[in-house]
Design a protein around this motif. Sequence first.
Motif, PDB file in Angstrom:
ATOM      1  N   PRO A  94       0.801  -1.232   0.000  1.00 15.90           N
ATOM      2  CA  PRO A  94       0.000   0.000   0.000  1.00 15.90           C
ATOM      3  C   PRO A  94       0.833   1.281   0.000  1.00 15.90           C
ATOM      4  CG  PRO A  94       0.180  -0.808   2.226  1.00 15.90           C
ATOM      5  CD  PRO A  94       0.912  -1.812   1.349  1.00 15.90           C
ATOM      6  N   SER A  95       2.159   1.161   0.045  1.00 17.95           N
ATOM      7  CA  SER A  95       3.025   2.331   0.242  1.00 17.95           C
ATOM      8  C   SER A  95       2.730   3.450  -0.749  1.00 17.95           C
ATOM      9  CB  SER A  95       4.494   1.916   0.121  1.00 17.95           C
ATOM     10  OG  SER A  95       4.843   0.996   1.121  1.00 17.95           O
ATOM     11  N   PHE A  96       2.181   4.550  -0.219  1.00 19.82           N
ATOM     12  CA  PHE A  96       1.904   5.773  -0.973  1.00 19.82           C
ATOM     13  C   PHE A  96       0.943   5.550  -2.141  1.00 19.82           C
ATOM     14  CE2 PHE A  96       6.014   6.375   1.093  1.00 19.82           C
ATOM     15  CZ  PHE A  96       5.761   7.534   1.811  1.00 19.82           C
ATOM     16  N   LYS A  97       0.153   4.483  -2.077  1.00 17.24           N
ATOM     17  CA  LYS A  97      -0.888   4.262  -3.073  1.00 17.24           C
ATOM     18  C   LYS A  97      -2.163   4.980  -2.626  1.00 17.24           C
ATOM     19  CE  LYS A  97       1.175   1.618  -6.061  1.00 17.24           C
ATOM     20  NZ  LYS A  97       1.368   2.065  -7.457  1.00 17.24           N
ATOM     21  N   LYS A  98      -2.873   5.556  -3.579  1.00 17.41           N
ATOM     22  CA  LYS A  98      -4.077   6.305  -3.247  1.00 17.41           C
ATOM     23  C   LYS A  98      -5.248   5.395  -2.912  1.00 17.41           C
ATOM     24  CE  LYS A  98      -2.878  10.364  -5.999  1.00 17.41           C
ATOM     25  NZ  LYS A  98      -3.262  11.250  -7.128  1.00 17.41           N
ATOM     26  N   LYS A  99      -5.214   4.176  -3.430  1.00 11.97           N
ATOM     27  CA  LYS A  99      -6.299   3.246  -3.138  1.00 11.97           C
ATOM     28  C   LYS A  99      -5.768   1.824  -3.156  1.00 11.97           C
ATOM     29  CE  LYS A  99      -7.822   3.179  -7.978  1.00 11.97           C
ATOM     30  NZ  LYS A  99      -8.957   3.404  -8.890  1.00 11.97           N
ATOM     31  N   GLU A 100      -6.591   0.902  -2.643  1.00 10.02           N
ATOM     32  CA  GLU A 100      -6.160  -0.485  -2.546  1.00 10.02           C
ATOM     33  C   GLU A 100      -6.061  -1.113  -3.933  1.00 10.02           C
ATOM     34  OE1 GLU A 100      -7.146  -4.479   0.133  1.00 10.02           O
ATOM     35  OE2 GLU A 100      -8.511  -2.755   0.143  1.00 10.02           O
ATOM     36  N   ARG A 101      -5.026  -1.956  -4.110  1.00 13.88           N
ATOM     37  CA  ARG A 101      -4.852  -2.663  -5.376  1.00 13.88           C
ATOM     38  C   ARG A 101      -5.966  -3.699  -5.549  1.00 13.88           C
ATOM     39  NH1 ARG A 101       0.666  -2.491  -7.175  1.00 13.88           N
ATOM     40  NH2 ARG A 101       2.074  -1.577  -5.636  1.00 13.88           N
TER      41      ARG A 101
ATOM     42  N   ASN B  70       1.297   1.664  17.208  1.00 12.39           N
ATOM     43  CA  ASN B  70       1.472   3.124  17.247  1.00 12.39           C
ATOM     44  C   ASN B  70       2.468   3.597  16.191  1.00 12.39           C
ATOM     45  OD1 ASN B  70       0.688   1.957  19.866  1.00 12.39           O
ATOM     46  ND2 ASN B  70       0.547   4.096  20.526  1.00 12.39           N
ATOM     47  N   SER B  71       3.632   2.931  16.148  1.00 12.68           N
ATOM     48  CA  SER B  71       4.651   3.355  15.190  1.00 12.68           C
ATOM     49  C   SER B  71       4.238   3.028  13.762  1.00 12.68           C
ATOM     50  CB  SER B  71       5.986   2.681  15.515  1.00 12.68           C
ATOM     51  OG  SER B  71       5.886   1.273  15.412  1.00 12.68           O
ATOM     52  N   MET B  72       3.531   1.933  13.560  1.00 13.41           N
ATOM     53  CA  MET B  72       3.098   1.561  12.209  1.00 13.41           C
ATOM     54  C   MET B  72       2.078   2.569  11.677  1.00 13.41           C
ATOM     55  SD  MET B  72       2.773  -2.569  12.698  1.00 13.41           S
ATOM     56  CE  MET B  72       2.209  -2.900  11.019  1.00 13.41           C
ATOM     57  N   ILE B  73       1.167   3.008  12.531  1.00 10.77           N
ATOM     58  CA  ILE B  73       0.152   3.978  12.118  1.00 10.77           C
ATOM     59  C   ILE B  73       0.787   5.324  11.784  1.00 10.77           C
ATOM     60  CG2 ILE B  73      -1.779   5.377  12.992  1.00 10.77           C
ATOM     61  CD1 ILE B  73      -2.818   2.917  14.386  1.00 10.77           C
ATOM     62  N   ASN B  74       1.868   5.658  12.471  1.00 10.94           N
ATOM     63  CA  ASN B  74       2.500   6.962  12.272  1.00 10.94           C
ATOM     64  C   ASN B  74       3.399   7.034  11.041  1.00 10.94           C
ATOM     65  OD1 ASN B  74       1.405   8.473  14.402  1.00 10.94           O
ATOM     66  ND2 ASN B  74       2.748   7.445  15.878  1.00 10.94           N
TER      67      ASN B  74
ATOM     68  N   LYS C  55      -0.387   6.937   7.180  1.00  9.44           N
ATOM     69  CA  LYS C  55      -1.151   8.114   7.597  1.00  9.44           C
ATOM     70  C   LYS C  55      -1.913   8.735   6.430  1.00  9.44           C
ATOM     71  CE  LYS C  55       1.972  10.612   9.745  1.00  9.44           C
ATOM     72  NZ  LYS C  55       2.532  11.748  10.532  1.00  9.44           N
ATOM     73  N   GLN C  56      -1.266   8.761   5.269  1.00  6.19           N
ATOM     74  CA  GLN C  56      -1.921   9.364   4.108  1.00  6.19           C
ATOM     75  C   GLN C  56      -3.219   8.651   3.761  1.00  6.19           C
ATOM     76  OE1 GLN C  56       0.615   9.865   0.686  1.00  6.19           O
ATOM     77  NE2 GLN C  56       2.182  10.982   1.821  1.00  6.19           N
TER      78      GLN C  56
ATOM     79  N   LYS D  62      -6.019   9.157   6.563  1.00  2.00           N
ATOM     80  CA  LYS D  62      -6.627  10.494   6.544  1.00  2.00           C
ATOM     81  C   LYS D  62      -7.619  10.678   5.401  1.00  2.00           C
ATOM     82  CE  LYS D  62      -2.800  12.931   8.814  1.00  2.00           C
ATOM     83  NZ  LYS D  62      -1.730  13.956   8.631  1.00  2.00           N
ATOM     84  N   ARG D  63      -7.573   9.803   4.417  1.00  2.00           N
ATOM     85  CA  ARG D  63      -8.472   9.933   3.272  1.00  2.00           C
ATOM     86  C   ARG D  63      -9.874   9.460   3.661  1.00  2.00           C
ATOM     87  NH1 ARG D  63      -6.217  10.327  -1.970  1.00  2.00           N
ATOM     88  NH2 ARG D  63      -8.072   9.287  -2.781  1.00  2.00           N
ATOM     89  N   SER D  64     -10.855  10.341   3.500  1.00  2.30           N
ATOM     90  CA  SER D  64     -12.226   9.983   3.868  1.00  2.30           C
ATOM     91  C   SER D  64     -12.831   8.993   2.884  1.00  2.30           C
ATOM     92  CB  SER D  64     -13.095  11.246   3.914  1.00  2.30           C
ATOM     93  OG  SER D  64     -13.073  11.920   2.661  1.00  2.30           O
ATOM     94  N   ASP D  65     -12.351   9.000   1.641  1.00  6.34           N
ATOM     95  CA  ASP D  65     -12.930   8.145   0.613  1.00  6.34           C
ATOM     96  C   ASP D  65     -12.242   6.789   0.506  1.00  6.34           C
ATOM     97  OD1 ASP D  65     -10.603   9.434  -0.280  1.00  6.34           O
ATOM     98  OD2 ASP D  65     -11.137   9.091  -2.379  1.00  6.34           O
ATOM     99  N   GLN D  66     -11.053   6.679   1.089  1.00  7.43           N
ATOM    100  CA  GLN D  66     -10.286   5.443   0.910  1.00  7.43           C
ATOM    101  C   GLN D  66      -9.392   5.218   2.124  1.00  7.43           C
ATOM    102  OE1 GLN D  66      -9.655   2.099  -0.887  1.00  7.43           O
ATOM    103  NE2 GLN D  66     -10.469   3.652  -2.272  1.00  7.43           N
ATOM    104  N   GLY D  67      -9.780   4.309   2.988  1.00  6.51           N
ATOM    105  CA  GLY D  67      -8.957   4.003   4.154  1.00  6.51           C
ATOM    106  C   GLY D  67      -7.913   2.964   3.801  1.00  6.51           C
TER     107      GLY D  67
END
Length: 423
Positions: free
Chosen positions: A79-86, A146-150, A155-156, A159-164
């Motif tokens: 998922p690294s820096f991807k805008k949505k799930e593959r 905690n560290s994984m979420i940060n 985080k990107q 924070k996206r309301s349309d794509q968690g």
Amino acid sequence: MDLINELRQRNLIFHITNENKLKELIQNKCISLYCGFDPTEESLHVGHLLPLITLKRFQILGHKPIILIGGATSLIGDPSFKKKERLLKSDDLINKWTIKISQQISFFLDFNCNLNNAIILNNNLWFKKINFLSFLRDVGKHFSINSMINRESVKQRIKRSDQGISFTEFSYTLLQAYDYFILNKKYQALLQIGGSDQWGNISSGMHLIHRASKKESYGLTLPLLMQSNGIKFGKTESGTIWLDPQKTTPYKFYQFWMNIEDDNVYRFLKLFTFIDIDEINEREQNKYKNNQIIFDKTLLAKHLTRLVHGDENLLAAERITNILFFKNIEDIKLSDLKQLKKDGIPVVEIYKIKDLQEALVLSSLAPSRTQAKNMIISNSISINTKKINNKNYTFNDSDKLFDQFTLLSRGKKNHCLIYWNKI
């Protein structure tokens, strides 16, 4: 040779851990290092050239490259820096793509040089045997939510309301960390390299090795190759330049490098070639003398087309270029025209003999018959590089190259290939 310093001079280092210790280590002994490639498509692309060439730089100096194909991790998707799930792929498709990508990689490294021959592994070797509960106990316990979420890449998405981010994707970093742990334990891999977007995953691997084995390991990331629109080259992005000649022809691959922005020429020569740094710097100082920058773009295009597609396909790409831009039509081969039909220039299929005006409209070289007529009269239209000024010109059999194709041109840079379909 001080390889780390060489990589720095070539702007190939984005992140690096314990630089001085790593530099001392690789100067005093030969190490094993690895880079992972997830087969989430049937081909690699130009963004993969940097890690492959960097592995080659290490191998030339006696170090052992390990290619890790993510037969297991590709079923999850990074998922690294991807805008949505593959979109998740099937096992059969991943296996098919694994074979293709392994074959592509085999052209870049030496797999038969005794002590430091490259090897290809698939992380299915260990993940298909692992017990889920054991994985959570032995691996998961070493990671803090905690560290994984940060992490920025997570985080990107949060924070996206349309794509968690799903738990499936969230777990990916643990899988890659386990890859490094296994390769360190069983294959003595001391260094992992990857693109700069992999820094979080590489750090997770070093963390797991330190916590579970009390050993030191290293990470090095490379700059991402970006498109002109600021988006990185990736398998899910548009405008991708593939390494597979069936997806991006050698001619189009060659032209990609010929058409890069001037600001990138010498940066790319440093990143992608083994040309001496001092020579590249000297070329850059003289780039505006006698069109030197044009010659240097050609040098870059030649180097990379030969590296990826071999001498024969480089010659074909150069031959097509000479035909389109320098009008050497007598050198053309049927295979060249088939390349152009695939993805070199626009193509229009015509079933019956047409007049030139209609062909110009059908090929979008002219918006209307009236403008097509004016273009012909003004001597700006060519058939197979020969100027045509007869406004009533009708195609004949002699215009068909190999009885199949006609190269239609407007001016010097606008071309269309007519394919005479006999159906």
